[in-house]
Design a protein around this motif. Structure first.
Motif, short mmCIF file in Angstrom:
data_model
loop_
_atom_site.label_atom_id
_atom_site.label_comp_id
_atom_site.label_asym_id
_atom_site.label_seq_id
_atom_site.Cartn_x
_atom_site.Cartn_y
_atom_site.Cartn_z
N CYS A 30 0.77 -1.18 -0.22
CA CYS A 30 -0.05 0.00 -0.07
C CYS A 30 0.72 1.39 0.05
CB CYS A 30 -0.88 -0.01 1.25
SG CYS A 30 -2.02 -1.20 1.28
N LEU A 65 2.67 2.21 2.50
CA LEU A 65 2.83 3.05 3.75
C LEU A 65 4.17 3.14 4.48
CD1 LEU A 65 -0.40 1.18 5.08
CD2 LEU A 65 -0.19 3.64 4.19
N PRO A 66 4.17 4.37 5.17
CA PRO A 66 5.57 4.27 5.66
C PRO A 66 6.29 3.39 6.70
CG PRO A 66 4.22 6.35 6.00
CD PRO A 66 3.33 5.15 5.47
N LEU A 67 7.50 3.20 6.78
CA LEU A 67 8.09 2.08 7.49
C LEU A 67 8.32 1.12 6.43
CD1 LEU A 67 6.43 1.57 10.80
CD2 LEU A 67 8.72 2.40 10.40
N PHE A 106 6.91 2.64 0.24
CA PHE A 106 6.62 4.02 0.38
C PHE A 106 7.85 4.80 -0.02
CE2 PHE A 106 5.24 7.90 2.38
CZ PHE A 106 6.43 8.35 2.91
N TRP A 154 7.61 7.42 -3.28
CA TRP A 154 8.34 8.71 -2.78
C TRP A 154 9.01 9.09 -4.01
CZ3 TRP A 154 9.03 11.95 1.46
CH2 TRP A 154 10.00 12.96 1.31
#
Lengths: 658, 209, 305
Positions: A391, A393-395, A399, A403
């Motif tokens: 998805c 998502l950060p971590l 991502f 980005w």
């Protein structure tokens, strides 16, 4: 170079051995494990060596074939793809060994041999420096994948999926032959580095681009050329699905990138086409995924979505290349490349855990599962890591690559010379929409399969899978987390490979401009993790003195709640699908209960595949109709056929006389 | 700057009218839009001509016509619109596209707008597009009248560009036309309602053979 | 380090006050005295003193979601400038991290809702997932416009371009972006007309029903996180609309905090004057917000910024 050749040698020998020992299960398994891991490790070492020493390596054999020669080379782009191939193949192979262990009735040796054959052909595809070698390796990939896909060939659906795969890929390969022949004619040689030195006139590059996009696009899964993908990926055994989705699709991306690297100047509309394909594939893929009931088909559609994201990165990179904006070109390509690797890792992880689920519960229907996180803890948590990664998502690693693509798109807006405002904005909006829809889809998939209560009774007795199936998944999950928190290494690898495509040297400022914000992102994430830990500790300390009770979930006033009253995955996705109902088609069978004392009714709905029903099925029906007309020349009489030959002979003689 | 603010507010109100389904709200929004519109001549060419225009527009479009329309809907006892031809969400997206087209066309047309803002022509075009969209996609007669009036607002914006050149009489003539048109429409709506017991223009198809 | 802590503590201390002001405004419109201004503080403290009831169906995800939600909002607070306090952390693309962190929190809340195995929470989770997809698209379009206006993609620098002297040029566009963002604010914080934060009926709930099963410390975290999210996103809204950069620090402080109070009163007024929309009208509202932002983009294209 030696390492790479040794790995090819090891794998070729292993194929022969496996074919010979395919009767004896134990021997073939051991040979498979050893050869496969060794081959992958050797190739991996050679790829990493290229990155570290920053010198590409070549090998040219003296053996000359009538056309083409055995000329392989590992430059940064190839090394990056070799990295992807070997990481996923080795881990999926170990998983596959354990997955197929109890499958009694098959000639497993043949399957393992084909797996190694696929590995060799993929390694050759990404390192070939000669067009004929490339196409031969490409064909080998197709054939070995066909046999790998149709492992369970007792079922009709599997055979049909295999045929569709063969036909689709060969259509693409046909166009690729035309493309490579045109390129060779223009440059006078079949070798890639010769082609890179010659210049191509502008209309020709446009034609080559179209041929490349369609030819490679069939393999990659651009909408609407993707129709074989949702049939082929679910029916294969899980380790094969992982490898198909993670690596074999990316061969199309590799091909496109190699072509871009060779023919450096494309007209501007090519970038627009790539961006449009990216947008449509991305959004379409995730919308179709939302409507799926079966977990492997859902994952297959998500592959199409991620290919869309990769195409967005390539599109903006190409646009930047056209306007000589090195920053945008480098970052765009780097984002696409990093997403190639990331997708291989997390899609592999997801397919492998889906395979674990199917192996434990013997079903892939999402709405029959539930509550598996407690029964299959390793599988469940690794699926969670995979979902968070996909998805964006950060971590986690998704991502980082998203980005980079966002960065390229935004820089494309700012550069007013590039006239990219409209398409960049549309791409950014599409990317945001894709992210949101993907999060909804994986919340649905993870929640319905692993959380809540089990929706059918059999699931109460499942057990966790053996170690050799979980260990590869743990390694893949670890890679996701590693790239998410320490992206520097992989980002630099991706930048090196991107420099090869766009044929620029990386200005030192670029590396800094990209890494510094990324490092700050990591800093913020570290603070975030510390905050989570602090809040958790507060709660833990306070809870020691407060009462905690365990009860069943409040049933909202129902006196006898059952597990069938839970929200199903289909109901979860329904509002989103309703909003987009004009883009997707629905096929609803059955009806609602009627009357005051209704009898039992059934209702089922599934999402129609628009490309299949609106584009390809009519085309093939039309071809069938036309060719049926040609049947009139076939009467079955041998005399008639002899007459045809005689007439043709007469025509030739008359023509010669005139 | 105030002119551009007013133009943006006019477009904003146009979009809200497009997405609305309550007739009373639509009429009030139209009245507000006409009020803002009537002050625009004062910002572009201040003078006696502009003041007269503003006052007449206020009397007609802000006070009289909304009163007329409210009278019509009270007599026909309708409060809400039925589902439009394409659905509200799609109407909004279509409106967005048409506004994009309006902006594109006005960029290509290149009219002389140096003294005023270069948002004037796109706003006028957008209002015409929104008015047309309302006319085509809605079923109740009153909404179609409102669409027609919104289109009139757009044409009024165009006319402002030529304010110095057109004699006052022509302007008055146009406004009178609109007023009479709305009056007739209001009476007809009432009669449609009496005849068919509903004010939906779909019933008018009964008139064909 | 110190500015970060200062920023976080200001947000933590003042955000429930916002909810209190909204409550008082709604009471004023309804003609009653209403709960005291500090009522949200009392609620949170009361919840911190209660124990928890956990359902046997749930796993660690259920307990982790409130923690992640609160941590997310605390971190995102560090990225927003508040009046004369500059944002302690700002870097290229912090907006993407902002949106990503909120996405993470939302993902965990949604799967925590599915974790309970109840149809109520599933319904809320499904609706929340749907509307947040659309809201995120509108949010990104707003950010694109702001980035175009200021030619930068660092949040605090983007907002710093919003100064009094640039309003004649950018004013109308910022107004449209503000209107569009206001609708996103309402959606993200589940206020009327998208969702009703006061009732607990299944017909009217989206966010409330998603967190129905949490209790005690979990519910305290979620309530606190909700208040802080409103504060942070509201602060961003004020930064878009009020051209405060470049004025004296006193003027900046007054305009920001005064603006916050006006925003709270405005939200209370909106909640008192409107009813919640039917569920199938909410996507249309978000599409309307999208079209508003699109018009802003078109205006920028026409003016050739």
């Amino acid at each position: 170079m030696n390492f790479f050749l040794y790995s090819l040698l090891v794998l070729s020998v292993s194929i022969v051995l496996l074919m010979l020992t395919s009767r004896s299960k134990k021997t073939s398994e051991i040979i498979f494990l050893i050869s496969q891991v060794t081959g992958c490790v050797l190739a991996l070492i050679s790829a990493v060596h290229v990155f570290v020493s920053r010198v590409p390596i070549n090998y040219r054999s003296n053996f000359r074939m009538p056309v083409g020669e055995f000329y392989v080379g590992v430059d940064f782009l190839s090394a990056f793809f070799v990295l992807t191939v070997t990481v996923l193949f080795s881990l999926a192979g170990v998983y596959g060994y354990s997955y197929l262990k109890e499958y009694e009735k098959k000639n497993l040796g043949a399957h393992y041999a084909l797996y190694n054959l696929a590995l060799i052909s993929l390694l050759l595809v990404v390192t070939a420096k000669n067009a004929v070698l490339f196409l031969i390796a490409w064909e080998m990939v197709t054939l070995s994948s066909y046999f790998l896909i149709t492992f369970y060939d007792k079922e009709k659906a599997v055979r049909k999926a295999g045929y569709l795969f063969l036909i689709a890929t060969h259509t693409g390969t046909f166009l690729l032959w035309i493309m490579f022949l045109l390129m060779a004619r223009q440059s006078g040689s079949m070798n890639f580095d010769q082609m890179a030195l010659s210049s191509f006139p502008l209309p020709l590059t446009g034609l080559l681009f179209i041929l490349g996009v369609i030819g490679f696009g069939v393999k990659t899964g651009f909408i609407p050329l993707h129709i074989w993908l949702p049939h082929a990926h679910p029916v294969a055994p899980s380790h094969v699905s992982a490898v198909l989705s993670g690596v074999m699709i990316k061969m199309g991306i590799y091909g496109l990138m190699r072509i871009i690297g060779i023919i450096k100047d494309f007209p501007e509309w090519c970038a627009v086409v790539l961006l449009l394909i990216g947008m449509i594939s991305g959004v379409g893929g995730v919308l179709y995924a939302l409507g799926q009931h079966e977990i492997k088909k859902l994952l297959a559609y998500h592959s199409i979505e991620n290919i869309g994201i990769i195409a967005l990165g390539m599109g903006i990179g190409l646009w930047g290349q056209f306007y000589h904006n090195e920053f945008v070109a480098l970052v765009g390509y780097a984002g696409a490349l990093l997403h190639v690797f990331n997708h291989a890792v997390f899609k592999g992880l997801l397919f492998l855990s889906a395979g674990s689920v199917i192996r434990s519960t013997h079903t892939g229907e999402i709405d029959h599962l539930g509550g598996l996180l407690k029964r299959l803890p390793w599988t469940g948590h690794l699926f969670l890591i995979g979902s968070l990664s996909i998805c964006g998502l950060p971590l986690f690693n998704g991502f980082i690559s998203e980005w980079l693509v966002f960065r390229a798109l935004f820089e494309g807006i700012f550069d007013s010379q590039m006239n990219a405002l409209v398409f960049s904005s549309l791409s950014i909006i599409a990317l945001a929409l894709i992210g949101g829809l993907a999060a909804a889809c994986f919340a649905k998939a993870f929640g319905a399969v692993f959380l809540g209560n089990s929706r059918s009774v059999e699931n109460a007795q499942v057990k966790e899978n053996p170690l050799l199936m979980c260990a590869p998944m743990v390694v893949l999950g670890g890679i996701c987390l590693w790239i998410g928190l320490f992206p520097a290494t992989m980002v630099f690898f991706a930048l090196d490979a991107a420099a090869t495509i766009s044929s620029v040297k990386i200005p030192p400022a670029v590396a800094g401009a990209i890494m510094i914000p990324l490092l700050t992102v990591i800093l913020v994430l570290v603070i975030f993790t510390m905050l989570v830990a602090v809040l958790f500790l507060f709660k833990r300390i306070a809870m020691k003195s407060l009462p905690i009770e365990r009860a069943s979930t409040w049933g909202c006033g129902y006196s006898v709640p059952t597990s069938r009253m839970q929200y199903t995955a289909a109901s979860f996705a329904e509002p989103i699908l309703q909003i987009f109902r004009n883009v997707l088609g629905f096929d609803v069978k059955g009806s609602k209960p009627k009357g005051y004392f209704p009898k039992e009714e059934k209702i089922s709905s599934h999402v129609l595949e628009a490309s299949e029903d609106l584009i390809f099925r009519p085309i093939f029906q039309g071809i069938e109709f036309l060719t049926a007309k040609l049947k009139i020349i076939q009467y079955g009489y041998t005399q008639l056929y002899l007459l045809y030959i005689f007439i043709f002979l007469l025509i030739l003689l008359i023509w010669k006389m005139v | 700057m105030w002119l551009e603010l007013e133009l943006v507010l006019i477009i904003l109100l146009g979009i809200i009218i497009l997405g609305n389904n309550r007739l009373g709200t639509m009429i009030q929004l139209f009245a507000l839009q006409s009020f803002i519109l009537s002050t625009t001549p004062l910002l572009i060419h201040p003078g006696k001509h502009a003041v007269v225009m503003a006052v007449v527009t206020i009397i007609l479009k802000v006070l009289l016509m909304p009163w007329l329309l409210f009278w019509a809907i009270r007599h026909a006892s309708i409060r809400r619109e039925v589902q439009p031809l394409v659905g509200y969400g799609k109407t909004l997206i279509l409106g967005g596209f048409l506004m994009g087209a309006a902006f594109l066309i006005s960029a290509k047309l290149d009219l002389p707008v140096q003294e005023t803002s270069n948002l004037l022509v796109p706003t006028a075009f957008s209002l015409v597009m929104i008015g047309f969209l309302l006319l085509v996609s809605r079923f109740k007669a009153i909404t179609q009248v409102i669409g027609y009036l919104v289109m009139e607002n757009g044409i009024f914006l165009f006319a402002i560009l030529l304010l110095e050149k057109t004699p006052l009489l022509v302007e008055m003539g146009i406004l009178l036309d609109i007023f009479v048109g709305t009056l007739v429409m209001g009476i007809i709506v009432n009669h449609i309602n009496q005849e068919f017991r509903s004010a939906s223009t779909l019933n008018l198809t009964n008139l064909r053979d | 380090m110190l500015p970060v802590l200062l920023h976080i503590s200001v947000v933590m201390i003042l955000s429930p006050l916002l909810l209190g002001i909204i409550g008082k405004t709604k009471a004023f419109f309804a003609g009653r005295w209403g709960p005291p201004l500090l009522q949200p503080y009392y609620d949170i403290v009361k919840l911190f003193r209660k124990g928890n009831v956990y359902s046997t169906t749930t796993t660690w995800i259920f307990q982790a979601a409130p923690i992640i939600s609160l941590a997310t909002v605390l971190i995102s607070a560090v990225l927003i400038p508040m009046g004369s306090f500059k944002a302690p952390l700002s870097f290229w693309g912090d907006i993407i991290l902002f949106a990503g962190l909120y996405g993470l929190a939302r993902f965990f809340l949604v799967i925590a809702a599915l974790d309970t195995g109840s149809s109520f929470e599933g319904m809320g989770a499904s609706r929340e997932a749907t509307f947040s997809c659309l809201a995120e698209v509108v949010l990104f379009l707003d950010f694109i416009i702001l980035a175009l206006l200021s030619k930068k993609f660092v949040l605090s620098e983007m907002l710093e371009a919003n100064i009094l002297s640039s309003w004649p040029l950018f004013g109308p566009v910022l107004l449209l972006v503000g209107a569009s963002y206001f609708l996103v604010l309402l959606t993200e914080n589940s206020r009327i007309p998208i969702d009703d934060p006061a009732t607990h009926l299944e017909l009217t709930m989206i966010h409330e029903v998603m967190v129905l099963d949490h209790s005690g410390w979990d519910l305290a975290y979620i309530l606190y996180a909700g208040a802080m999210k409103l504060f942070v996103l509201g602060g961003l809204f004020l930064n878009i609309l009020i051209p405060s950069h470049g004025l004296s620090p006193m003027a900046q402080t007054i305009s920001f905090w005064g603006g916050m109070i006006v925003l709270a009163v405005g939200l209370g007024a909106v909640e008192s004057c409107m009813a919640r929309l039917r569920l199938n009208r909410i996507p249309q509202l978000l599409i309307g917000a999208f079209v508003l932002a699109l018009v802003g983009l078109l205006i920028i294209l026409v003016k050739g910024v």
